[in-house]
Design a protein around this motif. Structure first.
Motif, PDB file in Angstrom:
ATOM      1  N   ILE A 115       5.325 -10.184  25.626  1.00 21.70           N
ATOM      2  CA  ILE A 115       4.760 -10.343  26.961  1.00 21.70           C
ATOM      3  C   ILE A 115       5.576 -11.336  27.778  1.00 21.70           C
ATOM      4  CG2 ILE A 115       2.686 -10.956  28.263  1.00 21.70           C
ATOM      5  CD1 ILE A 115       1.084 -10.354  25.702  1.00 21.70           C
ATOM      6  N   ALA A 116       5.941 -10.920  29.010  1.00 19.63           N
ATOM      7  CA  ALA A 116       6.734 -11.774  29.882  1.00 19.63           C
ATOM      8  C   ALA A 116       5.940 -12.325  31.057  1.00 19.63           C
ATOM      9  CB  ALA A 116       7.951 -11.003  30.401  1.00 19.63           C
ATOM     10  N   SER A 117       4.727 -11.869  31.269  1.00 18.08           N
ATOM     11  CA  SER A 117       3.943 -12.299  32.429  1.00 18.08           C
ATOM     12  C   SER A 117       3.403 -13.710  32.241  1.00 18.08           C
ATOM     13  CB  SER A 117       2.783 -11.331  32.674  1.00 18.08           C
ATOM     14  OG  SER A 117       1.946 -11.277  31.542  1.00 18.08           O
ATOM     15  N   ALA A 118       3.165 -14.387  33.354  1.00 19.23           N
ATOM     16  CA  ALA A 118       2.641 -15.753  33.309  1.00 19.23           C
ATOM     17  C   ALA A 118       1.154 -15.764  32.987  1.00 19.23           C
ATOM     18  CB  ALA A 118       2.889 -16.456  34.646  1.00 19.23           C
ATOM     19  N   LYS A 119       0.461 -14.706  33.407  1.00 22.63           N
ATOM     20  CA  LYS A 119      -0.979 -14.591  33.129  1.00 22.63           C
ATOM     21  C   LYS A 119      -1.212 -13.416  32.199  1.00 22.63           C
ATOM     22  CE  LYS A 119      -3.907 -12.722  36.080  1.00 22.63           C
ATOM     23  NZ  LYS A 119      -4.798 -12.517  37.249  1.00 22.63           N
ATOM     24  N   ILE A 120      -1.982 -13.652  31.155  1.00 24.52           N
ATOM     25  CA  ILE A 120      -2.305 -12.585  30.209  1.00 24.52           C
ATOM     26  C   ILE A 120      -3.779 -12.234  30.348  1.00 24.52           C
ATOM     27  CG2 ILE A 120      -2.260 -11.834  27.812  1.00 24.52           C
ATOM     28  CD1 ILE A 120      -0.211 -14.026  27.279  1.00 24.52           C
ATOM     29  N   ASN A 121      -4.036 -10.988  30.699  1.00 26.07           N
ATOM     30  CA  ASN A 121      -5.410 -10.505  30.861  1.00 26.07           C
ATOM     31  C   ASN A 121      -5.831  -9.786  29.576  1.00 26.07           C
ATOM     32  OD1 ASN A 121      -6.987  -7.721  32.389  1.00 26.07           O
ATOM     33  ND2 ASN A 121      -7.906  -9.732  32.158  1.00 26.07           N
ATOM     34  N   PHE A 122      -6.572 -10.496  28.721  1.00 21.86           N
ATOM     35  CA  PHE A 122      -7.082  -9.900  27.483  1.00 21.86           C
ATOM     36  C   PHE A 122      -8.295  -9.033  27.826  1.00 21.86           C
ATOM     37  CE2 PHE A 122      -4.896 -13.749  26.270  1.00 21.86           C
ATOM     38  CZ  PHE A 122      -4.220 -13.417  25.107  1.00 21.86           C
ATOM     39  N   ARG A 123      -8.266  -7.776  27.350  1.00 22.14           N
ATOM     40  CA  ARG A 123      -9.367  -6.856  27.630  1.00 22.14           C
ATOM     41  C   ARG A 123      -9.812  -6.180  26.346  1.00 22.14           C
ATOM     42  NH1 ARG A 123      -5.579  -5.372  31.554  1.00 22.14           N
ATOM     43  NH2 ARG A 123      -5.262  -3.336  30.619  1.00 22.14           N
ATOM     44  N   TRP A 124     -11.090  -5.867  26.289  1.00 23.30           N
ATOM     45  CA  TRP A 124     -11.635  -5.194  25.113  1.00 23.30           C
ATOM     46  C   TRP A 124     -12.793  -4.310  25.509  1.00 23.30           C
ATOM     47  CZ3 TRP A 124     -11.610 -10.418  26.095  1.00 23.30           C
ATOM     48  CH2 TRP A 124     -12.838 -11.007  26.386  1.00 23.30           C
ATOM     49  N   LYS A 125     -13.253  -3.503  24.580  1.00 24.89           N
ATOM     50  CA  LYS A 125     -14.356  -2.573  24.832  1.00 24.89           C
ATOM     51  C   LYS A 125     -15.405  -2.737  23.750  1.00 24.89           C
ATOM     52  CE  LYS A 125     -15.310   2.360  25.571  1.00 24.89           C
ATOM     53  NZ  LYS A 125     -14.719   3.720  25.620  1.00 24.89           N
ATOM     54  N   ILE A 126     -16.638  -2.878  24.168  1.00 22.82           N
ATOM     55  CA  ILE A 126     -17.749  -2.981  23.226  1.00 22.82           C
ATOM     56  C   ILE A 126     -18.833  -1.991  23.625  1.00 22.82           C
ATOM     57  CG2 ILE A 126     -17.366  -5.367  22.486  1.00 22.82           C
ATOM     58  CD1 ILE A 126     -19.263  -6.306  24.613  1.00 22.82           C
ATOM     59  N   GLN A 127     -19.670  -1.611  22.677  1.00 21.47           N
ATOM     60  CA  GLN A 127     -20.688  -0.594  22.917  1.00 21.47           C
ATOM     61  C   GLN A 127     -21.701  -1.036  23.967  1.00 21.47           C
ATOM     62  OE1 GLN A 127     -20.591   2.495  21.755  1.00 21.47           O
ATOM     63  NE2 GLN A 127     -18.697   2.012  20.666  1.00 21.47           N
ATOM     64  N   ASN A 155      -8.813 -14.274  31.049  1.00 20.65           N
ATOM     65  CA  ASN A 155      -7.440 -14.557  31.454  1.00 20.65           C
ATOM     66  C   ASN A 155      -6.981 -15.883  30.870  1.00 20.65           C
ATOM     67  OD1 ASN A 155      -7.146 -12.242  33.074  1.00 20.65           O
ATOM     68  ND2 ASN A 155      -8.125 -13.258  34.814  1.00 20.65           N
ATOM     69  N   LEU A 156      -5.767 -15.897  30.328  1.00 23.49           N
ATOM     70  CA  LEU A 156      -5.132 -17.125  29.867  1.00 23.49           C
ATOM     71  C   LEU A 156      -3.754 -17.220  30.498  1.00 23.49           C
ATOM     72  CD1 LEU A 156      -6.001 -17.183  26.038  1.00 23.49           C
ATOM     73  CD2 LEU A 156      -7.195 -18.328  27.898  1.00 23.49           C
ATOM     74  N   PHE A 157      -3.294 -18.462  30.710  1.00 23.15           N
ATOM     75  CA  PHE A 157      -2.013 -18.690  31.373  1.00 23.15           C
ATOM     76  C   PHE A 157      -1.041 -19.366  30.422  1.00 23.15           C
ATOM     77  CE2 PHE A 157      -5.238 -18.269  34.560  1.00 23.15           C
ATOM     78  CZ  PHE A 157      -4.633 -17.561  35.581  1.00 23.15           C
TER      79      PHE A 157
END
Length: 260
Positions: A142-154, A182-184
């Motif tokens: 990953i090269a972006s400054a902000k990382i958008n962690f996403r997930w799916k739950i029931q 989001n983490l930076f």
């Protein structure tokens, strides 16, 4: 004779309930109004991941486009309005990829859809099964400054986000009301050149040996562009099939783990 009838019946049933690769194409991309009509009379919108079989027909309105692939990794592009069955699409000029990397990518998609079925969850060509994590993909660079962690739950309720460093030290545990955080990389948690792993659970104190986790590492933009240069033949082929820059970047990230 009776045995012959039984075998014939089994073959006929198999043709109804299974996809025979030589008798179908896989939809890779659509643009505009493309409708998918079956012999049973049902009409649905054509979309990526659906198979075109012998008994099916596709209706393209003016300005619509369709790209489909075969099991060998070749592509077929329809960009004229009209009604098209499988044979009519196969009779169109073949859009054979110039890069072996593109052919391998299309073959991979074909094999995964055959293996997992049309209704399997897929993000950018990667099948997800029961794993809740969506983004960033496993083993991503990953090269972006902000990382958008996403997930799916029931059920959308409280989730627990866990982050470990390369030494398996738990460096962050967060309770999240939703399905993303989001983490930076400028923070003390995330540092360039380091590797990490993350996981999502709906338990505050899970047994970490029994949960799935995904890895990622942080790279700078110069390294990103060096890696991307190696994917140039794939990018050129995908552009010729009508994909734009953002769509290609999504494929590079979610399929090949190269994320901007």
């Amino acid at each position: 004779m009776e045995k012959q009838y039984v075998i014939t019946l089994m073959l006929l049933l198999g043709s109804v309930f299974s996809v025979k690769p030589q008798d179908s194409l896989l939809i890779f991309k659509t643009q505009g109004n493309v409708m998918f009509s079956s012999i049973q009379g049902s009409i649905i919108r054509a979309e990526k991941g659906k198979f075109i079989r012998k008994m099916d027909a596709l209706v393209l309105e003016k300005g619509a486009e369709l790209t489909a692939i075969d099991k060998k990794g070749a592509a077929y592009k329809v960009d004229n309005p009209g009604r098209f069955n499988l044979q009519k699409i196969l009779d169109l000029p073949l859009q054979k990829p110039k890069s072996g990397l593109t052919t391998k990518y299309f073959r991979y998609l074909w094999q995964e859809f055959i293996r997992n079925g049309e209704n399997a969850a897929i993000i950018g060509g990667v099948f997800r099964g029961d794993i809740p994590m969506l983004f960033p993909p496993d083993s991503a660079s990953i090269a972006s400054a902000k990382i958008n962690f996403r997930w799916k739950i029931q059920v959308v309720e409280t989730s627990f986000f866990f982050l470990w460093d390369s030494s398996d030290n738990l460096i962050l545990k967060a309770e999240v009301s939703g399905t993303q955080i989001n983490l930076f990389r400028q923070s003390t948690l995330l540092k360039e050149g380091e590797q990490y792993k993350w996981a999502i659970t709906q338990e505050a104190y899970p047994n970490f040996k029994n949960i799935n986790h995904w890895n990622f590492n942080l790279i700078d933009r110069n390294i990103y562009h060096e890696y991307k240069e190696d994917m140039k033949p794939l990018e050129t082929d995908l552009k010729s099939l009508g994909l734009n820059e953002s769509e290609i970047e999504k494929i590079l990230c979610e399929t090949y783990g190269l994320c901007l």
